[in-house]
Scaffold this motif. Structure first.
Motif, mmCIF file in Angstrom:
data_model
loop_
_atom_site.group_PDB
_atom_site.id
_atom_site.type_symbol
_atom_site.label_atom_id
_atom_site.label_comp_id
_atom_site.label_asym_id
_atom_site.label_seq_id
_atom_site.Cartn_x
_atom_site.Cartn_y
_atom_site.Cartn_z
ATOM 1 N N ASP A 144 0.868 -1.175 0.000
ATOM 2 C CA ASP A 144 0.000 0.000 0.000
ATOM 3 C C ASP A 144 0.911 1.233 0.000
ATOM 4 N N PRO A 145 0.835 2.068 -1.039
ATOM 5 C CA PRO A 145 1.740 3.227 -1.112
ATOM 6 C C PRO A 145 1.597 4.192 0.056
ATOM 7 N N ARG A 146 0.500 4.090 0.798
ATOM 8 C CA ARG A 146 0.299 4.980 1.947
ATOM 9 C C ARG A 146 1.033 4.495 3.196
ATOM 10 N N ASN A 147 1.502 3.265 3.171
ATOM 11 C CA ASN A 147 2.164 2.693 4.349
ATOM 12 C C ASN A 147 3.675 2.845 4.260
ATOM 13 N N GLU A 148 4.271 3.358 5.317
ATOM 14 C CA GLU A 148 5.723 3.556 5.349
ATOM 15 C C GLU A 148 6.471 2.239 5.203
#
Length: 395
Positions: free
Chosen positions: A273-277
């Motif tokens: 998920d691109p939102r997760n670091e």
């Protein structure tokens, strides 16, 4: 990438017939390797030249007719290249101009390379240097001949076949660089901050691993999930033949590599998920490539990097198709050993030392130029004074 080093090869094998911006209707997938859309960049350093040559050849009716009748062996062996002698004068003129432009571009690249790495006023043997480029005939730099077409096809074939291996190696180096930078950062911290950072790192790894089961690419479970969630169909009515036709998006009778990779999106979204670091999108692309390779290895019987309906249906009859095991993702795979990491770090140290050496050399050159400028300014001033004195004496 140093210009005089072998250049990396990139995506899959595009032969002339299927490289056309408007593929011939009888581009038969079962005997010709993977088609590439004109919107997809092959990544080759001569990609533009390759595309422009194909675009021009496509405008000649005779050549296009021979192209449609050719098989993969005719194209790879160079037999088709001999048909260049029969294309129109207008087409040959355009091809000649394209080759001259490409030779000029390569000369400019070579000069830039030489300027950056050699002393000034060194004579450059352009012909000898041009021989390193295998996609054209350097002996004849003015006209496009059958030999040029043969070399262009052979070079693209060889370069593009090696793409996957080059990509894996590049990804491994990327992973080693990440680990190297992490360790160097930890060294810069005091004991308390180091423990906190290591705990944060372990927590991110744990979070990244907390995802639903990833199905084996190309398995019944994986395809049924696409059938249900992407296609919106009843999983109890899963039909491999219908599935194939639904995902053959350009209706050419085969699943190419782009169409196959689109099938893995749901699996990849479970992990990345691109939102997760904690989720690395470059790792996701490596995962996509590994999934595609897995399917091709098990389904693409004739290894032309295209999956026909027959190949697809046969794969669904294998025992492996119904096995319900999970897929081992990138983070569960050992990408490199500690020895490889140490060797990589030694390379980084050597590269940094070389950069320092070059920077010092440039600094010295800069100082010498400044001194020369001071001397020139002094000579100019002295000359002006002498000229002034002569003028005053004459008056």
């Amino acid at each position: 990438i140093p210009l005089l080093q072998p250049l990396p090869a990139l995506p899959d094998l595009p032969f002339l017939l299927c490289l056309s911006p408007r593929p011939a209707p009888d581009c038969i997938p079962s005997r010709l390797p993977a088609a590439i859309s004109p919107s997809i960049d092959t990544g080759l350093y001569y990609h533009r030249y390759l595309q422009e040559v194909i675009n021009v050849l496509e405008t000649d009716g005779h050549f296009r007719e021979k192209l449609q009748a050719a098989n993969a062996d005719d194209i790879k062996s160079g037999k088709l290249s001999k048909e260049l002698d029969f294309v129109s004068h207008h087409v040959r003129t355009k091809l000649d101009e394209l080759k001259r432009q490409e030779v000029s571009r390569l000369r400019m690249l070579l000069k830039a390379k030489m300027d950056a790495t050699m002393e000034q006023n060194v004579q450059i043997d352009h012909l000898a240097l041009l021989k390193q480029f295998e996609h054209l005939d350097p002996q004849n730099q003015h006209t496009f001949e059958a030999r040029d077409l043969e070399l262009l096809i052979q070079a693209a074939t060889k370069d593009l076949e090696n793409y996957d291996a080059a990509h894996h190696e590049e990804f491994k180096r990327y992973e080693m660089l990440k680990e190297h930078e992490r360790r160097e950062y930890l060294k810069s911290l005091d004991e308390e901050k180091r423990r906190a950072e290591e705990a944060r790192f372990e927590e991110m790894k744990k979070k990244h691993k907390e995802h639903p089961k990833v199905n084996v690419p190309g398995s019944r479970d994986q395809l049924k999930e696409v059938w249900q969630e992407t296609d919106g169909l009843d999983p109890n009515e899963f039909n491999p033949k219908t599935f194939f036709k639904l995902h053959d998006t350009n209706n050419d009778g085969v699943l190419d590599e782009q169409e196959l990779e689109a099938l893995f999106t749901k699996e990849l979204e479970k992990v990345y998920d691109p939102r997760n670091e904690e989720d690395d999108m470059l790792e996701m692309e490596e995962e996509r490539l590994r999934m595609r390779e897995h399917v091709m290895k098990n389904v693409d019987v004739n290894q032309d990097r295209l999956v026909t309906l027959e190949e697809f249906l046969k794969s669904t009859q294998k025992k492996e198709f119904n096995e319900a095991g999970g897929w081992e993702t990138v983070e569960e795979t050992q990408m490199y050993s500690e020895v490889e990491l140490q060797r990589f770090e030694a390379e980084l140290v050597a590269q940094e030392a070389e950069l320092v050496r070059r920077a010092e050399h440039l600094r010295q050159q800069h100082e010498e130029l400044q001194q020369q400028q001071v001397q020139l300014d002094a000579q100019k001033k002295e000359y002006q004074q002498v000229q002034g004195a002569w003028g005053a004496g004459g008056s």
